[in-house]
Design an enzyme around this catalytic site. Structure first.
Site, short mmCIF file in Angstrom:
data_model
loop_
_atom_site.label_atom_id
_atom_site.label_comp_id
_atom_site.label_asym_id
_atom_site.label_seq_id
_atom_site.Cartn_x
_atom_site.Cartn_y
_atom_site.Cartn_z
N CYS A 144 2.60 16.50 -7.32
CA CYS A 144 1.92 16.67 -8.61
C CYS A 144 2.86 17.36 -9.59
CB CYS A 144 0.66 17.53 -8.39
SG CYS A 144 -0.12 18.15 -9.90
N LYS B 165 0.87 -1.19 0.00
CA LYS B 165 0.00 0.00 0.00
C LYS B 165 0.89 1.23 0.00
CE LYS B 165 -2.52 0.75 3.69
NZ LYS B 165 -3.67 0.65 4.63
N CYS C 209 -0.06 14.82 -5.71
CA CYS C 209 -0.73 14.05 -6.76
C CYS C 209 -1.81 13.13 -6.21
CB CYS C 209 0.31 13.21 -7.51
SG CYS C 209 -0.38 12.19 -8.82
N HIS D 122 -1.90 15.03 -14.39
CA HIS D 122 -3.36 14.83 -14.34
C HIS D 122 -4.04 15.42 -15.58
CE1 HIS D 122 -2.56 18.65 -12.18
NE2 HIS D 122 -3.61 19.06 -12.88
N CYS E 9 -3.64 11.50 -8.94
CA CYS E 9 -3.97 10.80 -10.19
C CYS E 9 -3.05 9.61 -10.45
CB CYS E 9 -3.93 11.76 -11.38
SG CYS E 9 -2.26 12.12 -12.01
S1 FES Z 1 -2.73 15.11 -9.65
FE1 FES Z 1 -1.32 13.63 -10.44
S2 FES Z 1 0.09 14.84 -11.54
FE2 FES Z 1 -1.32 16.27 -10.75
#
Ligand code: FES
Ligand code: FES
Lengths: 91, 91
Positions: free
Chosen positions: B69, B40, B58, B73, B60
């Protein structure tokens, strides 16, 4: 008849119709349900307003208390073989 | 011949074989690549150690600088119709 495979599983001898729906929100979308009326879901944490020493934030998009983590990543990981977990914000 | 649909798109008159692979890491997994050796993936932010007034994290699972990030995304959302975005940690 025809033959095709999904995620490595062969599906053979399909005679009439099979409907495969990958996920609400499109194939490979990772957020099926949360605030789909928003073009991009962005949240802010103001660290000065954190009440607890540790606050877990959701990164699996399955939490009932999004943007907070409610532990729903455990069910998602079990169901899919995934390994996602929260971001812990510590003050 | 047979007929089936994926993500609302009908695929008709398939004569031989079609292979549909939803995503690396299993159907409906949301993390295809990051630290798949970990059971995890959990990260911590120590707010006292934040250097900038705003740090995007991040959610995504596509960032090259995860857990931060890097804007990936945007590509994911365009490719899939998804609407995910980062968590902004502000001090
Ligand atoms: S939320 Fe994953 S790169 Fe921005
Ligand atoms: S509920 Fe989503 S990461 Fe915990």
């Amino acid at each position: 008849t025809c033959s095709f495979g999904i995620g490595g599983v062969d599906v053979k001898r399909v005679r009439s119709m099979v409907v495969v729906k990958a996920e609400t929100g499109g194939v490979n979308s990772i957020n099926p349900d949360i605030r789909k009326n928003e073009e991009k879901v962005v949240d802010s944490v103001l660290v000065n307003e954190l009440s607890k020493p540790l606050t877990p934030y959701c990164r699996c998009w399955r939490s009932g208390t999004f943007p907070l983590c409610d532990g729903s990543h455990v069910k998602h990981n079990k169901a899919t073989g995934d390994n996602v977990g929260p971001l812990l914000v510590k003050k």
